[in-house]
Design an enzyme around this catalytic site. Structure first.
Site, PDB file in Angstrom:
ATOM      1  N   TYR A  38     -18.860  10.066 -21.492  1.00  0.00           N
ATOM      2  CA  TYR A  38     -19.509  11.163 -22.222  1.00  0.00           C
ATOM      3  C   TYR A  38     -19.204  12.521 -21.593  1.00  0.00           C
ATOM      4  O   TYR A  38     -20.053  13.409 -21.574  1.00  0.00           O
ATOM      5  CB  TYR A  38     -21.029  10.925 -22.307  1.00  0.00           C
ATOM      6  CG  TYR A  38     -21.332   9.573 -22.880  1.00  0.00           C
ATOM      7  CD1 TYR A  38     -21.085   9.314 -24.218  1.00  0.00           C
ATOM      8  CD2 TYR A  38     -21.794   8.530 -22.079  1.00  0.00           C
ATOM      9  CE1 TYR A  38     -21.316   8.055 -24.749  1.00  0.00           C
ATOM     10  CE2 TYR A  38     -22.024   7.273 -22.602  1.00  0.00           C
ATOM     11  CZ  TYR A  38     -21.778   7.042 -23.934  1.00  0.00           C
ATOM     12  OH  TYR A  38     -21.987   5.797 -24.461  1.00  0.00           O
ATOM     13  N   GLY A  50     -26.819  -0.221 -22.308  1.00  0.00           N
ATOM     14  CA  GLY A  50     -27.933   0.444 -21.641  1.00  0.00           C
ATOM     15  C   GLY A  50     -27.895   0.228 -20.144  1.00  0.00           C
ATOM     16  O   GLY A  50     -28.861   0.518 -19.444  1.00  0.00           O
ATOM     17  N   TYR A  73     -28.460  17.108 -21.157  1.00  0.00           N
ATOM     18  CA  TYR A  73     -29.424  16.073 -20.762  1.00  0.00           C
ATOM     19  C   TYR A  73     -30.105  16.361 -19.431  1.00  0.00           C
ATOM     20  O   TYR A  73     -30.923  15.567 -18.980  1.00  0.00           O
ATOM     21  CB  TYR A  73     -28.719  14.716 -20.603  1.00  0.00           C
ATOM     22  CG  TYR A  73     -27.958  14.227 -21.798  1.00  0.00           C
ATOM     23  CD1 TYR A  73     -28.571  14.084 -23.043  1.00  0.00           C
ATOM     24  CD2 TYR A  73     -26.624  13.862 -21.675  1.00  0.00           C
ATOM     25  CE1 TYR A  73     -27.849  13.610 -24.126  1.00  0.00           C
ATOM     26  CE2 TYR A  73     -25.909  13.380 -22.760  1.00  0.00           C
ATOM     27  CZ  TYR A  73     -26.529  13.261 -23.979  1.00  0.00           C
ATOM     28  OH  TYR A  73     -25.820  12.781 -25.046  1.00  0.00           O
ATOM     29  N   CYS A  94     -19.932  32.156 -21.703  1.00  0.00           N
ATOM     30  CA  CYS A  94     -20.782  33.333 -21.804  1.00  0.00           C
ATOM     31  C   CYS A  94     -22.164  32.991 -22.352  1.00  0.00           C
ATOM     32  O   CYS A  94     -22.564  33.444 -23.431  1.00  0.00           O
ATOM     33  CB  CYS A  94     -20.098  34.399 -22.646  1.00  0.00           C
ATOM     34  SG  CYS A  94     -18.681  35.039 -21.759  1.00  0.00           S
ATOM     35  N   ARG A 101     -22.998  17.381 -20.137  1.00  0.00           N
ATOM     36  CA  ARG A 101     -24.153  16.555 -19.801  1.00  0.00           C
ATOM     37  C   ARG A 101     -25.232  17.277 -18.976  1.00  0.00           C
ATOM     38  O   ARG A 101     -26.427  17.115 -19.267  1.00  0.00           O
ATOM     39  CB  ARG A 101     -23.712  15.263 -19.115  1.00  0.00           C
ATOM     40  CG  ARG A 101     -22.797  14.410 -20.001  1.00  0.00           C
ATOM     41  CD  ARG A 101     -22.473  13.065 -19.380  1.00  0.00           C
ATOM     42  NE  ARG A 101     -23.587  12.154 -19.494  1.00  0.00           N
ATOM     43  CZ  ARG A 101     -24.413  11.861 -18.522  1.00  0.00           C
ATOM     44  NH1 ARG A 101     -24.258  12.385 -17.326  1.00  0.00           N
ATOM     45  NH2 ARG A 101     -25.417  11.047 -18.732  1.00  0.00           N
TER      46      ARG A 101
END
Ligand SMILES: *Cc1c(COP(=O)(O)O)cnc(C)c1O
Length: 405
Positions: free
Chosen positions: A356, A218, A302, A328, A298
């Site tokens: 990621y 984290g 996110y 597209c 990402r």
């Protein structure tokens, strides 16, 4: 890595291209181990889902890292990269008992995250050393996409179920050797993390044969200028002290484990793309690039902000651009972003593209996945070739040509 090196790499290997800086991965690894140097037994397990290229796994293995895996396929990749099974942790969620048994048979440390499977596994294999994943229900960040400790989260065994957990362990006489938590992707407030750690320490007292405590990850890294990041040194100072005190209280020197992904590889990565087209509309200027969310999802998934540099024209006059992909459907990397003047053919670099990014890439729109390069000792090493048409056809089974549909 300097702009001229990056431009040369796109000449050599084409665009789009992922490039990773080995030095940066090393310095992040060393920074973390240094912050916890007061802990006698420290172990870093690289969370390989962030970036699972075998060469990256080898690099981290050389530094002394273990591996954190979330699927049996990641375990296989780790073994293929040369990791001893004892250096691999398996921390899945929602997988079958069969898969857990299969991974256990490989000699990998398993971590169980729900009571149903724990009870079934314990009843069948009471002697196997098992780690349990606890959910302390502590919110790590503000964003529920990346905070996995909150009350509605699917991850881990709720701390409120501790009495039931202890009963299963007593009934099955299973061997609990570790307790784990992973509260989410952003530790912004060290005090919040330490609070969650206290919950883990409290839970730990219920188990007599522990060998380690795993605090997950984290660690937040900065994505844009002035972004907050986890103060690793401060966390190291405070948690080490508390951890050592706990070991004294517990009566045994336990191993402290972290399993960072993003912290180790995010900043080491850059994603290099070429600008196909500058498109002026009535309201904005689009820079259309030779990539899309098929390669870097990402921002769309996110809302992540990746800093974008124009490495072909770094000193150019800044203008506002919307940087968009060639997929597209809506495929926006940046809206109304200030970037040195962009011309068609320029190479842009997305920063923080180590974690990621490639590992979440797909073949959507039937595009090939890009190549990956590891920059080491002043040289670019190709560590994955870009795909070709054969890759798109692999595993596809066409109808026999004669057959009329
Ligand atoms: C994804 C994951 C990590 C790594 O998280 P980062 O934010 O990339 O450091 C660690 N542990 C587990 C169990 C994970 O699923």
């Amino acid at each position: 890595m300097q702009s001229k090196d990056l431009l040369q790499l796109t000449e050599q290997f084409g665009s789009p291209l992922y490039v990773y800086d080995a030095e940066k991965i090393k310095s992040q690894y060393n920074r973390l181990t240094k912050a916890f140097s007061k802990v006698e037994k420290l172990r870093i397990n690289y969370a390989m889902k962030a970036l699972s290229n075998v060469a990256i796994l080898q690099l981290l293995k050389e530094m002394g890292s273990g591996l954190d895996t979330v699927s049996i396929q990641e375990v296989l990749l780790g073994l293929h990269a040369g990791y001893d099974p004892e250096k691999i942790f398996y921390t899945p969620n929602g997988v079958s008992l069969e898969e857990i048994e299969e991974v256990n048979a490989m000699g990998v440390q398993i971590n169980i995250d729900n009571l149903s499977i724990l009870e079934q596994f314990g009843a069948k294999h009471p002697n196997v050393p098992v780690c349990i994943r606890i959910n302390p229900h502590v919110m790590a960040g503000g964003n529920t996409n990346i905070s996995v400790g909150h009350i509605d989260s699917k991850f881990g065994i709720s701390i409120h179920q501790l009495p039931h957990l202890v009963r299963i362990v007593e009934n099955t006489k299973m061997n609990i050797v570790g307790i784990h938590m992973h509260t989410g992707s952003d530790i912004l407030d060290i005090e919040v993390f330490l609070y969650a750690a206290e919950i883990l320490f409290d839970a730990a007292k219920n188990f007599k044969n522990l060998e380690f405590l795993d605090f997950g990850s984290g660690f937040k890294v900065p994505y844009k200028k002035d972004d907050i990041e986890t103060d690793i040194e401060e966390l190291g100072k405070k948690l080490s002290k508390r951890f050592n005190a706990f070991c004294t209280e517990y009566g045994k020197e336990l191993t402290l484990i972290f399993e960072p992904g993003k912290f180790l590889v995010s900043e080491a990565g850059q994603f290099l793309v070429k600008v196909n087209v500058i498109k002026q509309t009535t309201s904005t200027v689009f820079a259309g690039i030779d990539s899309g969310f098929n390669h870097l999802i990402r921002p769309m998934l996110y809302g992540s902000q990746h800093h974008i540099e124009n490495i072909s024209n770094p000193k150019g006059k800044e203008r506002f651009y919307s940087v968009v992909g060639y997929i597209c459907e809506t495929d926006t990397f940046a809206n109304n972003r200030r970037i040195p003047e962009i011309k068609e053919g320029d190479i842009l670099s997305f920063r923080n593209a180590g974690a990621y990014c490639y590992s979440m890439a797909s073949n959507y729109n039937s595009r090939y996945k890009p190549a990956e390069v590891l920059w080491m000792n002043g040289q670019g090493h190709l560590i994955r070739a870009h795909e070709t048409f054969e890759d798109l056809l692999k595993n596809q089974i066409p109808l026999p040509l004669a057959e009329k549909v």
